[in-house]
Scaffold this motif. Structure first.
Motif, PDB file in Angstrom:
ATOM      1  N   GLY A  39       0.794  -1.253  -0.063  1.00 37.77           N
ATOM      2  CA  GLY A  39       0.155   0.064  -0.008  1.00 37.77           C
ATOM      3  C   GLY A  39       0.884   1.230  -0.111  1.00 37.77           C
ATOM      4  O   GLY A  39       2.151   1.173   0.341  1.00 37.77           O
ATOM      5  N   HIS A  71      -1.309   7.522  -0.245  1.00 35.27           N
ATOM      6  CA  HIS A  71      -2.736   8.184  -0.683  1.00 35.27           C
ATOM      7  C   HIS A  71      -3.277   7.169  -1.605  1.00 35.27           C
ATOM      8  O   HIS A  71      -4.145   7.413  -2.283  1.00 35.27           O
ATOM      9  N   GLY A  72      -2.971   5.871  -1.292  1.00 32.84           N
ATOM     10  CA  GLY A  72      -3.687   4.688  -2.411  1.00 32.84           C
ATOM     11  C   GLY A  72      -5.092   4.477  -1.559  1.00 32.84           C
ATOM     12  O   GLY A  72      -5.286   5.001  -0.530  1.00 32.84           O
ATOM     13  N   GLN A  73      -5.671   3.466  -1.809  1.00 33.03           N
ATOM     14  CA  GLN A  73      -6.878   3.095  -1.228  1.00 33.03           C
ATOM     15  C   GLN A  73      -6.715   2.412  -0.012  1.00 33.03           C
ATOM     16  O   GLN A  73      -7.793   2.649   0.867  1.00 33.03           O
ATOM     17  N   ALA A  74      -5.886   1.759   0.260  1.00 33.98           N
ATOM     18  CA  ALA A  74      -5.413   1.117   1.635  1.00 33.98           C
ATOM     19  C   ALA A  74      -3.733   0.677   1.799  1.00 33.98           C
ATOM     20  O   ALA A  74      -3.322   0.677   0.721  1.00 33.98           O
ATOM     21  N   ASN A 103      -7.862   0.783   5.632  1.00 29.75           N
ATOM     22  CA  ASN A 103      -8.200   1.665   4.643  1.00 29.75           C
ATOM     23  C   ASN A 103      -7.774   3.024   5.051  1.00 29.75           C
ATOM     24  O   ASN A 103      -7.643   3.658   6.002  1.00 29.75           O
ATOM     25  N   ASN A 104      -7.454   4.014   3.690  1.00 31.44           N
ATOM     26  CA  ASN A 104      -7.056   5.277   3.854  1.00 31.44           C
ATOM     27  C   ASN A 104      -8.431   6.037   3.421  1.00 31.44           C
ATOM     28  O   ASN A 104      -9.163   5.689   2.727  1.00 31.44           O
ATOM     29  N   SER A 105      -8.626   6.935   4.406  1.00 35.24           N
ATOM     30  CA  SER A 105      -9.922   7.592   4.395  1.00 35.24           C
ATOM     31  C   SER A 105      -9.809   9.373   4.238  1.00 35.24           C
ATOM     32  O   SER A 105     -10.861   9.778   3.893  1.00 35.24           O
ATOM     33  N   GLN A 149      -7.400  11.169   2.414  1.00 36.03           N
ATOM     34  CA  GLN A 149      -6.309  11.429   1.526  1.00 36.03           C
ATOM     35  C   GLN A 149      -6.538  12.811   0.969  1.00 36.03           C
ATOM     36  O   GLN A 149      -7.643  13.175   0.470  1.00 36.03           O
TER      37      GLN A 149
END
Length: 361
Positions: free
Chosen positions: A15, A18-21, A85-87, A89
Protein backbone atom coordinates in the motif's frame (compact mmCIF):
# COMPACT_ATOMS: atom_id res chain seq x y z
CA UNK A 1 12.03 -6.92 -3.03
CA UNK A 2 12.40 -5.26 0.35
CA UNK A 3 8.77 -5.39 1.41
CA UNK A 4 9.08 -8.38 3.77
CA UNK A 5 10.67 -8.73 7.20
CA UNK A 6 11.41 -11.75 9.39
CA UNK A 7 12.29 -15.40 8.86
CA UNK A 8 9.79 -17.65 10.67
CA UNK A 9 7.43 -14.91 11.84
CA UNK A 10 7.36 -13.03 8.55
CA UNK A 11 5.44 -9.94 7.50
CA UNK A 12 4.90 -8.43 4.05
CA UNK A 13 3.36 -4.97 3.86
CA UNK A 14 1.65 -3.30 0.91
CA UNK A 15 0.00 0.00 0.00
CA UNK A 16 0.80 3.68 -0.43
CA UNK A 17 0.19 6.83 1.56
CA UNK A 18 -2.63 8.06 -0.69
CA UNK A 19 -3.73 4.77 -2.20
CA UNK A 20 -6.97 2.99 -1.40
CA UNK A 21 -5.54 1.03 1.54
CA UNK A 22 -2.51 -0.28 3.39
CA UNK A 23 -2.12 -3.81 4.60
CA UNK A 24 0.04 -6.62 5.91
CA UNK A 25 0.28 -10.37 5.47
CA UNK A 26 1.63 -12.19 8.54
CA UNK A 27 3.05 -15.68 8.06
CA UNK A 28 4.28 -18.04 10.76
CA UNK A 29 2.04 -16.96 13.63
CA UNK A 30 1.44 -20.09 15.74
CA UNK A 31 -2.08 -21.47 15.82
CA UNK A 32 -4.21 -21.16 18.95
CA UNK A 33 -3.30 -17.64 20.07
CA UNK A 34 -6.37 -15.98 21.57
CA UNK A 35 -6.20 -12.74 19.65
CA UNK A 36 -7.49 -9.64 21.41
CA UNK A 37 -8.49 -7.32 18.59
CA UNK A 38 -8.94 -4.41 21.00
CA UNK A 39 -5.20 -4.50 21.73
CA UNK A 40 -4.42 -4.19 18.02
CA UNK A 41 -6.81 -1.24 17.81
CA UNK A 42 -5.15 0.38 20.84
CA UNK A 43 -1.73 0.16 19.19
CA UNK A 44 -3.13 1.67 15.99
CA UNK A 45 -4.58 4.56 18.00
CA UNK A 46 -1.15 5.27 19.48
CA UNK A 47 0.38 5.60 16.01
CA UNK A 48 -2.45 7.29 14.12
CA UNK A 49 -2.18 10.91 12.90
CA UNK A 50 -4.15 13.81 14.32
CA UNK A 51 -3.58 12.93 18.00
CA UNK A 52 -2.53 16.35 19.27
CA UNK A 53 -1.23 19.80 18.36
CA UNK A 54 2.30 18.39 17.95
CA UNK A 55 1.37 15.79 15.32
CA UNK A 56 0.09 15.97 11.75
CA UNK A 57 -3.57 16.91 11.50
CA UNK A 58 -4.38 14.27 8.89
CA UNK A 59 -7.44 12.43 10.22
CA UNK A 60 -7.17 8.66 9.85
CA UNK A 61 -8.94 6.36 12.30
CA UNK A 62 -6.74 3.48 11.13
CA UNK A 63 -9.48 0.93 11.62
CA UNK A 64 -8.29 -2.62 10.91
CA UNK A 65 -10.04 -5.35 8.98
CA UNK A 66 -8.77 -8.86 9.68
CA UNK A 67 -9.42 -10.77 6.47
CA UNK A 68 -7.89 -14.17 7.21
CA UNK A 69 -5.96 -16.35 9.64
CA UNK A 70 -8.31 -15.92 12.62
CA UNK A 71 -11.35 -18.07 13.45
CA UNK A 72 -13.57 -17.71 16.51
CA UNK A 73 -11.05 -15.36 18.08
CA UNK A 74 -8.01 -17.63 17.68
CA UNK A 75 -5.20 -17.70 15.15
CA UNK A 76 -5.40 -20.68 12.81
CA UNK A 77 -1.72 -20.92 11.85
CA UNK A 78 -2.49 -19.77 8.30
CA UNK A 79 -1.50 -16.34 6.90
CA UNK A 80 -3.16 -13.44 8.72
CA UNK A 81 -4.29 -10.70 6.37
CA UNK A 82 -5.03 -7.21 7.69
CA UNK A 83 -6.27 -4.23 5.67
CA UNK A 84 -6.26 -0.58 6.82
CA UNK A 85 -8.26 1.75 4.57
CA UNK A 86 -7.08 5.28 3.80
CA UNK A 87 -9.94 7.71 4.31
CA UNK A 88 -8.46 11.23 4.51
CA UNK A 89 -6.23 11.49 1.45
CA UNK A 90 -5.65 14.97 0.08
CA UNK A 91 -3.55 14.14 -2.96
CA UNK A 92 -4.06 17.64 -4.39
CA UNK A 93 -1.80 18.92 -1.58
CA UNK A 94 1.08 17.33 -3.52
CA UNK A 95 0.25 18.34 -7.11
CA UNK A 96 2.64 21.29 -6.86
CA UNK A 97 5.62 18.93 -6.46
CA UNK A 98 4.59 16.35 -9.07
CA UNK A 99 7.86 16.90 -11.00
CA UNK A 100 9.98 18.48 -8.23
CA UNK A 101 12.37 16.70 -5.90
CA UNK A 102 11.77 17.65 -2.27
CA UNK A 103 15.00 18.06 -0.26
CA UNK A 104 15.86 15.04 1.93
CA UNK A 105 12.85 13.03 0.72
CA UNK A 106 12.91 9.81 -1.29
CA UNK A 107 11.51 11.55 -4.40
CA UNK A 108 14.76 11.56 -6.37
CA UNK A 109 15.98 8.12 -5.32
CA UNK A 110 12.64 6.41 -6.03
CA UNK A 111 12.43 8.16 -9.41
CA UNK A 112 15.98 7.09 -10.25
CA UNK A 113 15.30 3.48 -9.23
CA UNK A 114 11.86 2.95 -10.76
CA UNK A 115 11.58 5.63 -13.45
CA UNK A 116 8.08 6.43 -12.19
CA UNK A 117 6.91 8.54 -9.28
CA UNK A 118 3.98 8.47 -6.91
CA UNK A 119 4.21 12.01 -5.60
CA UNK A 120 1.04 11.72 -3.45
CA UNK A 121 2.52 12.01 0.01
CA UNK A 122 5.60 10.07 -0.99
CA UNK A 123 3.68 6.97 -2.07
CA UNK A 124 5.33 3.79 -0.82
CA UNK A 125 8.17 5.71 0.88
CA UNK A 126 5.73 7.51 3.20
CA UNK A 127 5.78 6.81 6.93
CA UNK A 128 2.09 6.00 6.53
CA UNK A 129 3.27 2.48 5.58
CA UNK A 130 4.28 1.91 9.21
CA UNK A 131 0.61 1.55 10.15
CA UNK A 132 0.79 -1.96 8.69
CA UNK A 133 3.88 -2.76 10.78
CA UNK A 134 2.17 -1.61 13.96
CA UNK A 135 -0.79 -3.91 13.24
CA UNK A 136 1.56 -6.87 12.81
CA UNK A 137 3.63 -5.86 15.82
CA UNK A 138 0.51 -5.76 17.98
CA UNK A 139 -0.01 -9.47 17.28
CA UNK A 140 3.66 -10.19 18.00
CA UNK A 141 3.32 -8.33 21.32
CA UNK A 142 0.39 -10.56 22.28
CA UNK A 143 2.52 -13.63 21.57
CA UNK A 144 5.28 -12.21 23.78
CA UNK A 145 2.78 -11.54 26.58
CA UNK A 146 2.21 -15.30 26.82
CA UNK A 147 5.89 -15.58 27.78
CA UNK A 148 5.88 -12.60 30.13
CA UNK A 149 8.01 -10.46 27.79
CA UNK A 150 7.20 -6.74 27.76
CA UNK A 151 8.34 -3.95 25.44
CA UNK A 152 8.14 -0.29 26.44
CA UNK A 153 9.43 2.58 24.32
CA UNK A 154 9.42 6.26 25.20
CA UNK A 155 10.73 9.61 24.00
CA UNK A 156 14.05 10.40 25.67
CA UNK A 157 15.23 13.40 23.63
CA UNK A 158 13.92 16.19 21.42
CA UNK A 159 16.56 18.38 19.81
CA UNK A 160 19.08 19.25 22.55
CA UNK A 161 16.55 18.59 25.32
CA UNK A 162 17.43 15.21 26.84
CA UNK A 163 15.88 13.07 29.56
CA UNK A 164 18.80 12.64 31.96
CA UNK A 165 17.32 9.98 34.25
CA UNK A 166 18.09 6.28 33.74
CA UNK A 167 15.06 4.27 32.68
CA UNK A 168 15.33 2.26 35.89
CA UNK A 169 14.46 5.38 37.89
CA UNK A 170 11.24 5.98 35.95
CA UNK A 171 7.79 4.49 35.71
CA UNK A 172 7.79 3.91 31.96
CA UNK A 173 4.01 3.44 31.93
CA UNK A 174 3.71 7.18 32.57
CA UNK A 175 4.92 7.78 29.01
CA UNK A 176 1.34 7.31 27.82
CA UNK A 177 0.08 10.06 30.13
CA UNK A 178 1.26 12.94 27.93
CA UNK A 179 1.24 13.72 24.20
CA UNK A 180 5.03 13.54 23.78
CA UNK A 181 5.27 10.07 25.42
CA UNK A 182 8.07 10.94 27.83
CA UNK A 183 7.78 9.23 31.25
CA UNK A 184 9.13 12.24 33.16
CA UNK A 185 6.35 14.88 33.40
CA UNK A 186 8.67 17.87 33.83
CA UNK A 187 10.85 16.96 30.86
CA UNK A 188 7.74 16.09 28.85
CA UNK A 189 6.32 19.59 29.35
CA UNK A 190 9.57 21.15 28.15
CA UNK A 191 9.64 18.89 25.09
CA UNK A 192 6.06 19.77 24.18
CA UNK A 193 6.82 23.49 24.42
CA UNK A 194 9.92 23.03 22.24
CA UNK A 195 8.03 21.14 19.52
CA UNK A 196 5.14 23.62 19.58
CA UNK A 197 7.59 26.47 19.14
CA UNK A 198 9.24 24.72 16.19
CA UNK A 199 5.78 24.12 14.67
CA UNK A 200 4.93 27.81 14.94
CA UNK A 201 8.23 28.57 13.18
CA UNK A 202 6.97 26.36 10.31
CA UNK A 203 9.96 24.08 10.88
CA UNK A 204 10.66 20.58 12.25
CA UNK A 205 12.95 18.95 14.82
CA UNK A 206 14.36 15.49 15.51
CA UNK A 207 14.58 13.33 18.61
CA UNK A 208 15.35 9.97 20.18
CA UNK A 209 13.08 7.07 21.10
CA UNK A 210 14.44 4.69 23.73
CA UNK A 211 13.15 1.15 24.20
CA UNK A 212 13.38 -1.44 26.98
CA UNK A 213 12.60 -5.15 26.49
CA UNK A 214 12.15 -7.06 29.74
CA UNK A 215 12.15 -10.80 30.51
CA UNK A 216 13.67 -12.01 27.26
CA UNK A 217 15.07 -15.46 28.07
CA UNK A 218 18.80 -16.06 27.75
CA UNK A 219 19.93 -17.81 24.58
CA UNK A 220 17.92 -15.86 21.97
CA UNK A 221 19.93 -14.86 18.90
CA UNK A 222 21.89 -16.40 16.04
CA UNK A 223 25.57 -16.30 15.05
CA UNK A 224 27.31 -14.81 13.13
CA UNK A 225 25.56 -12.53 10.68
CA UNK A 226 22.17 -12.75 12.38
CA UNK A 227 23.12 -11.48 15.81
CA UNK A 228 20.18 -10.27 17.86
CA UNK A 229 21.41 -6.70 18.12
CA UNK A 230 22.15 -6.61 14.38
CA UNK A 231 18.57 -7.63 13.58
CA UNK A 232 17.21 -5.07 16.03
CA UNK A 233 19.40 -2.48 14.32
CA UNK A 234 18.09 -3.49 10.90
CA UNK A 235 14.50 -3.32 12.17
CA UNK A 236 14.98 0.18 13.58
CA UNK A 237 17.01 1.55 10.69
CA UNK A 238 14.24 0.40 8.37
CA UNK A 239 11.82 2.86 10.00
CA UNK A 240 11.29 6.14 8.13
CA UNK A 241 13.47 9.05 9.28
CA UNK A 242 15.77 6.90 11.46
CA UNK A 243 19.41 8.02 11.37
CA UNK A 244 20.99 6.03 14.16
CA UNK A 245 20.77 2.99 16.45
CA UNK A 246 22.73 2.11 19.57
CA UNK A 247 22.19 -0.57 22.20
CA UNK A 248 23.53 -1.00 25.70
CA UNK A 249 26.19 1.58 26.53
CA UNK A 250 26.31 2.52 22.84
CA UNK A 251 28.63 5.34 21.86
CA UNK A 252 29.06 6.38 25.50
CA UNK A 253 30.83 3.06 26.09
CA UNK A 254 33.92 4.23 24.20
CA UNK A 255 34.68 6.58 27.10
CA UNK A 256 35.05 3.68 29.54
CA UNK A 257 37.81 1.19 30.26
CA UNK A 258 37.22 -2.53 30.06
CA UNK A 259 37.50 -2.78 33.84
CA UNK A 260 34.53 -0.41 34.11
CA UNK A 261 32.51 -1.69 31.18
CA UNK A 262 32.64 -5.45 31.78
CA UNK A 263 29.41 -6.90 33.22
CA UNK A 264 30.41 -9.25 36.06
CA UNK A 265 28.35 -12.44 36.40
CA UNK A 266 26.74 -13.46 39.69
CA UNK A 267 24.52 -16.38 40.70
CA UNK A 268 21.09 -15.38 42.00
CA UNK A 269 19.11 -18.46 43.00
CA UNK A 270 18.76 -20.59 39.90
CA UNK A 271 19.66 -17.76 37.53
CA UNK A 272 22.92 -16.28 36.30
CA UNK A 273 22.71 -12.47 36.40
CA UNK A 274 25.07 -9.55 35.82
CA UNK A 275 25.96 -6.80 38.29
CA UNK A 276 25.79 -4.16 35.56
CA UNK A 277 24.24 -4.16 32.10
CA UNK A 278 26.43 -2.15 29.77
CA UNK A 279 26.00 -5.00 27.29
CA UNK A 280 22.34 -4.09 26.90
CA UNK A 281 21.20 -7.65 27.54
CA UNK A 282 23.06 -9.06 24.53
CA UNK A 283 26.50 -10.66 24.37
CA UNK A 284 27.95 -12.30 21.29
CA UNK A 285 24.71 -11.49 19.52
CA UNK A 286 22.70 -13.66 21.95
CA UNK A 287 20.49 -12.52 24.82
CA UNK A 288 21.81 -13.07 28.36
CA UNK A 289 18.50 -12.62 30.20
CA UNK A 290 19.04 -9.01 31.30
CA UNK A 291 17.02 -6.04 30.05
CA UNK A 292 17.59 -5.32 26.37
CA UNK A 293 17.67 -1.57 25.85
CA UNK A 294 18.50 0.66 22.91
CA UNK A 295 18.11 4.15 21.44
CA UNK A 296 16.80 5.13 18.01
CA UNK A 297 17.61 8.55 16.54
CA UNK A 298 15.08 10.25 14.24
CA UNK A 299 15.97 13.15 11.97
CA UNK A 300 13.81 16.28 11.64
CA UNK A 301 10.84 15.64 9.35
CA UNK A 302 11.92 16.57 5.82
CA UNK A 303 8.74 18.47 4.88
CA UNK A 304 8.92 22.00 6.24
CA UNK A 305 6.58 24.94 5.61
CA UNK A 306 9.48 27.09 4.40
CA UNK A 307 10.45 27.55 0.74
CA UNK A 308 13.50 25.51 -0.30
CA UNK A 309 15.69 25.39 -3.40
CA UNK A 310 15.72 22.21 -5.49
CA UNK A 311 15.52 20.89 -9.06
CA UNK A 312 12.80 19.20 -11.09
CA UNK A 313 12.90 16.05 -13.24
CA UNK A 314 14.42 18.08 -16.09
CA UNK A 315 17.23 19.35 -13.87
CA UNK A 316 15.90 22.90 -13.79
CA UNK A 317 16.20 25.00 -10.64
CA UNK A 318 12.89 25.28 -8.80
CA UNK A 319 11.47 26.38 -5.48
CA UNK A 320 9.72 23.76 -3.34
CA UNK A 321 6.99 25.13 -1.10
CA UNK A 322 5.82 23.02 1.83
CA UNK A 323 2.11 22.24 1.89
CA UNK A 324 -0.16 19.63 3.43
CA UNK A 325 -0.28 18.14 6.93
CA UNK A 326 2.94 16.97 8.52
CA UNK A 327 4.46 16.22 11.93
CA UNK A 328 6.73 18.94 13.36
CA UNK A 329 8.48 16.09 15.22
CA UNK A 330 8.01 12.42 14.44
CA UNK A 331 9.06 10.86 17.76
CA UNK A 332 5.71 10.85 19.64
CA UNK A 333 4.08 8.69 16.94
CA UNK A 334 7.27 6.68 16.40
CA UNK A 335 7.08 5.13 19.89
CA UNK A 336 4.58 2.37 18.94
CA UNK A 337 6.45 1.77 15.67
CA UNK A 338 9.69 1.09 17.56
CA UNK A 339 7.84 -1.26 19.92
CA UNK A 340 6.22 -3.08 17.01
CA UNK A 341 9.48 -3.69 15.16
CA UNK A 342 11.17 -4.83 18.37
CA UNK A 343 8.33 -7.28 19.01
CA UNK A 344 8.63 -8.71 15.50
CA UNK A 345 12.34 -9.33 16.02
CA UNK A 346 12.00 -10.98 19.43
CA UNK A 347 9.12 -13.25 18.35
CA UNK A 348 11.05 -14.34 15.27
CA UNK A 349 14.15 -15.20 17.31
CA UNK A 350 12.17 -17.11 19.92
CA UNK A 351 10.71 -19.26 17.15
CA UNK A 352 14.19 -19.69 15.65
CA UNK A 353 15.56 -20.76 19.04
CA UNK A 354 13.12 -23.66 19.14
CA UNK A 355 14.58 -25.00 15.91
CA UNK A 356 18.09 -25.07 17.41
CA UNK A 357 17.39 -27.76 20.01
CA UNK A 358 16.61 -31.38 19.22
CA UNK A 359 14.26 -31.72 22.20
CA UNK A 360 11.99 -28.99 20.81
CA UNK A 361 11.21 -31.01 17.68
Amino acid sequence: MGNSFGKLFKITTFGESHGQALGVIIEGCPAGLELDESKIIAEMQRRKPGQSKITTQRKEEDEIQIKSGVFEGKTTGTPIGIVINNSDQKSKDYSHISDKFRPSHADYTYFTKYGIRDYRGGGRSSARETAARVAAGAIAKQLLETKGISIQAFVSQVGDLKLEKHYGELDLAKAEENIIRCPDPETAAQMIDLIDGVRKDRDTIGGVVSCVIKNTPAGIGEPVFDRLHAELGKAMLGINAVKGFEYGSGFEGVKMRGSEHNDAFVQEGDAVKTKTNYSGGIQGGISNGEDIYFNVAFKPVATIMIDQESVNESGEAVTVSGKGRHDPCVVPRAVPIVEAMAALVIVDYILLAKSNKLQDF
